[in-house]
Structures are given as C-alpha cells and as structure tokens.
Design a protein around this motif. Structure first.
Motif, PDB file in Angstrom:
ATOM      1  N   ASP A 110       0.853  -1.185   0.000  1.00  0.00           N
ATOM      2  CA  ASP A 110       0.000   0.000   0.000  1.00  0.00           C
ATOM      3  C   ASP A 110       0.890   1.237   0.000  1.00  0.00           C
ATOM      4  N   ILE A 111       0.366   2.339  -0.550  1.00  0.00           N
ATOM      5  CA  ILE A 111       1.117   3.598  -0.621  1.00  0.00           C
ATOM      6  C   ILE A 111       0.217   4.713  -0.072  1.00  0.00           C
ATOM      7  N   PRO A 112       0.198   4.897   1.262  1.00  0.00           N
ATOM      8  CA  PRO A 112      -0.706   5.894   1.862  1.00  0.00           C
ATOM      9  C   PRO A 112      -0.334   7.340   1.540  1.00  0.00           C
ATOM     10  N   HIS A 113       0.947   7.601   1.267  1.00  0.00           N
ATOM     11  CA  HIS A 113       1.470   8.967   1.099  1.00  0.00           C
ATOM     12  C   HIS A 113       2.706   8.857   0.219  1.00  0.00           C
ATOM     13  N   LYS A 352       5.682  15.685   7.323  1.00  0.00           N
ATOM     14  CA  LYS A 352       5.519  14.928   8.573  1.00  0.00           C
ATOM     15  C   LYS A 352       4.085  15.035   9.082  1.00  0.00           C
ATOM     16  N   ALA A 353       3.533  16.244   9.066  1.00  0.00           N
ATOM     17  CA  ALA A 353       2.155  16.439   9.530  1.00  0.00           C
ATOM     18  C   ALA A 353       1.172  15.684   8.645  1.00  0.00           C
ATOM     19  N   GLU A 354       1.422  15.680   7.331  1.00  0.00           N
ATOM     20  CA  GLU A 354       0.540  14.954   6.403  1.00  0.00           C
ATOM     21  C   GLU A 354       0.562  13.448   6.688  1.00  0.00           C
ATOM     22  N   ILE A 355       1.757  12.907   6.902  1.00  0.00           N
ATOM     23  CA  ILE A 355       1.899  11.471   7.163  1.00  0.00           C
ATOM     24  C   ILE A 355       1.153  11.081   8.442  1.00  0.00           C
ATOM     25  N   ILE A 356       1.347  11.881   9.483  1.00  0.00           N
ATOM     26  CA  ILE A 356       0.686  11.595  10.761  1.00  0.00           C
ATOM     27  C   ILE A 356      -0.831  11.594  10.607  1.00  0.00           C
ATOM     28  N   GLU A 357      -1.360  12.592   9.899  1.00  0.00           N
ATOM     29  CA  GLU A 357      -2.810  12.688   9.719  1.00  0.00           C
ATOM     30  C   GLU A 357      -3.363  11.468   8.971  1.00  0.00           C
ATOM     31  N   ILE A 358      -2.691  11.063   7.893  1.00  0.00           N
ATOM     32  CA  ILE A 358      -3.178   9.931   7.089  1.00  0.00           C
ATOM     33  C   ILE A 358      -3.102   8.624   7.867  1.00  0.00           C
TER      34      ILE A 358
END
Length: 367
Positions: A110-113, A352-358
């Motif tokens: 899977d590729i979440p980000h 970093k913030a984007e990864i944490i949210e997803i």
C-alpha cells in the motif's frame, strides 16, 4: 513556509504505534507494526498476504548520502527537496510495470502517502544484485589498472571508459557482513562469484539452488524492461542494484520478490542519451552529486580514500553545502522522476504532519 520545512530530514520520530525499535537507515526508517495492527490491516485492506504476516511502515526521507556520509545544507536544509517523493514515485512506477508484465511482486502492499510504503516482512537474499550495461565508475577504474576478472567473469581486452559492454554483466556483492563462507571475506559489499553463491546458497538466504537462476532472470528482465522504458525518453540505463527477498502469499506459498527500491537515481546510473551521443556524460542520478562533491572540496582524496574516513565524516559534519548545490540535485531527482512517471513531483508543505494525519485517520496507527 520555508524550503527547509518542506524537507523531511528526520523520519524516525513519528508517533506510529509499534512495540519494536524503529530501524533507521541512511534514507528510510522502518516501523514494525504490532501483531494486532498487522492482522487488522490485512483484514481491512484485503492485502494478499498470510493473515499472520508482520507488516511495517516504511518512511523515506529527503536525506542524501554519498561516500558513506550524510550531507546537509545551509539554512537548516538537511536534505534535498523532492528527493524522497521522487525516489518512491520512480520505484512505484517500475514495481507496477514489473507486476503488469508478469515478472514478480514487490514487498509493497500500500502507498498511503508519497513518502510512505506499507510493506510485508521479507526474508532478504543477502546479495546486492548488480547489473552493468556499460563499463564505468569503479569497474572502469579497476579495469584501467589491469583487472580483467570481475565476480568470476573474464572481461575482454581493449575496452574504453563508458563503453557499452558486449552483454549485460551481473556482478553481485554481499549485502551486509556474512561470516564463515569459504572464499568470501567477512566485510560488507564485497564482490562474489556465482560459484560462491551456488556453493553456499543457504548462507545467502536462498531457499534452493533453482532460485539462483530465478533471481538472475528477474534481474535481467527487470533491467531490460527499465532500459527499454528509459530509451523511450532518451535516457540510458547504465547500471543498477536490485534487492530480492522471500515472502508468503495468502495461500501460504513462498515466493521470491523484488524489495527495497528499483531503477532510482540512488540505486542506478542513468545517462542523458542526447549528450552521450555527443561524447559527453550528463548524470541523471546520484553520481551527479558525488561528482559535485569531488569538485566542491579542495582535497577530493578525502572522499575517495577509505583510510581517511574520520576526515571525511568531519567534512560532512562541519560543512553545510550551499543551497544552490542541493537545489541542483533536487532538479536532477525531480527532473528524471517527472520524465519517467509523466507527472509533476509536488513538494509537500509539511510532509511529517501529512503522514501523521493519514496514518491516524485512514489506518488507525497513531493514537
């Protein structure tokens, strides 16, 4: 937001739920998920793996290493903008084509980000699978000194630097330090022969000797496919490193797969075709950064001489590279990525913030 804030330099401090230490490499960090989270995601996302397969979150960074050191820039820019996203995008592209053309799967589920892969645990084959289509770099330097045998293969006389080889050459080396293998020094990244592998296949983590032929087949077919695709955009696939491993599918069948990254500027040399025909080399790979460093510092022997490693580490630690140097490398990485995938590489405002949210909202991996 400043350019430095768009760079993901530290990637081993994300609050991902794990009960094991985070493994942090030169570029990627690996977070092993708990058994409960692995099982839950396999069921929720219907991944084609065994129900008890261990899963991990693999987060790439924008850090750049060369000559076994991590380099940084002025203004707190501790990496190359766009580098991580470019590397992942290129690997994703090749892995997808490999699967479509029936070569082999990869460890990616899977590729979440753009910076993140969800991967299944693989048993790595302890070989850096290197394929060469041209004689250049370290191989040329050894050839120029008179060496004619590489990894047990005899090379013809009369070759010149950057010349295309008569056929694709497989020159494997060890992945990590392997001990108690006759004829193989216990040091990382030492050249080995096919006979070394055949005689000690279990020490290299092969399940059986037939898989030696299979890994070579996958290496050649993968190389040829990437080479043909790059030729369409007038780029030359010079040499590369692949890695392989074993996983189990949902039915419990063991299979050999591609792992790590493939066909990227970090793991390969890629030359511009038009300038090569004019007798010049333009590197669309990390080799461009290496050459830039060799020209940037007054004593390049520090970077080339392994006996001067302490000086080299001090050089990397104490010298912030000019922003324009890192931006030039950024253009190399994002430029070749955009040519390969046919899309623009967008820089995250705050990766970093984007990864944490997803990972919190869509995967339930952050409390």
């Amino acid at each position: 937001m400043s350019l430095a804030n768009k760079v993901l330099a530290v990637n081993n401090d994300l609050p991902i739920r794990t009960d094991k230490p985070v493994h942090s490499g030169k570029v990627r960090s690996v977070y092993w998920l708990t058994a409960e989270d692995s099982k839950r995601l396999i069921e929720e996302k219907n991944y084609d793996v065994a129900t008890d397969a261990p899963l991990a979150i693999m987060v790439i960074s924008d850090r750049i290493s060369a000559f076994d050191c991590i380099w940084h820039g002025e203004g707190g820019m501790n990496g190359v903008p766009g580098k991580g996203a470019a590397l992942n995008a290129i690997s994703n592209h090749w892995f997808k084509l490999f699967k479509e053309q029936g070569l082999a799967d990869s460890h990616i589920l899977d590729i979440p980000h753009p910076f993140v892969w969800i991967v299944q645990k693989a048993k790595p084959v302890m070989i850096e699978a290197i394929a060469r289509q041209y004689i250049t770099g370290s191989m040329w330097r050894s050839y120029a000194k008179g060496e004619r045998e590489f990894c047990g293969i005899n090379i013809a006389e009369g070759l010149s630097n950057n010349q295309k080889l008569p056929e694709l050459l497989i020159t494997p080396s060890t992945k990590g330090i392997l001990e108690n293998i006759p004829g193989v020094p216990a040091v990382d990244d030492v050249n080995i022969t096919r006979k070394n592998i055949e005689d000690n296949f279990e020490a290299f983590n092969f399940t059986n000797t037939d898989d030696i032929n299979f890994y070579e087949k996958l290496l050649k077919e993968g190389f040829d496919m990437i080479s043909a695709e790059l030729a369409k955009i007038d780029q030359i696939f010079v040499d590369t490193k692949f890695e392989f491993g074993y996983v189990f599918d949902k039915a419990g069948k063991e299979k050999l797969i591609y792992m790590d990254e493939v066909g990227t500027p970090d793991s390969s040399r890629i030359w511009d075709g038009a300038t090569f025909r004019e007798g010049k080399i333009i590197e669309n790979s990390k080799e461009d950064f290496r050459q830039l460093l060799l020209k940037h510092f007054p004593d390049p022997d520090i970077l080339l001489n392994k006996d001067r490693m302490e000086e080299r580490q001090a050089l990397a630690k104490d010298n912030a590279l000019p922003e324009e140097v890192l931006m030039k490398i950024s253009e190399t990485y994002t430029g070749i990525a955009e040519k390969i995938i046919g899309e623009k590489i967008e820089l995250s405002e705050n990766p970093k913030a984007e990864i944490i949210e997803i990972l919190r909202d869509q995967y339930g991996l952050i409390d």
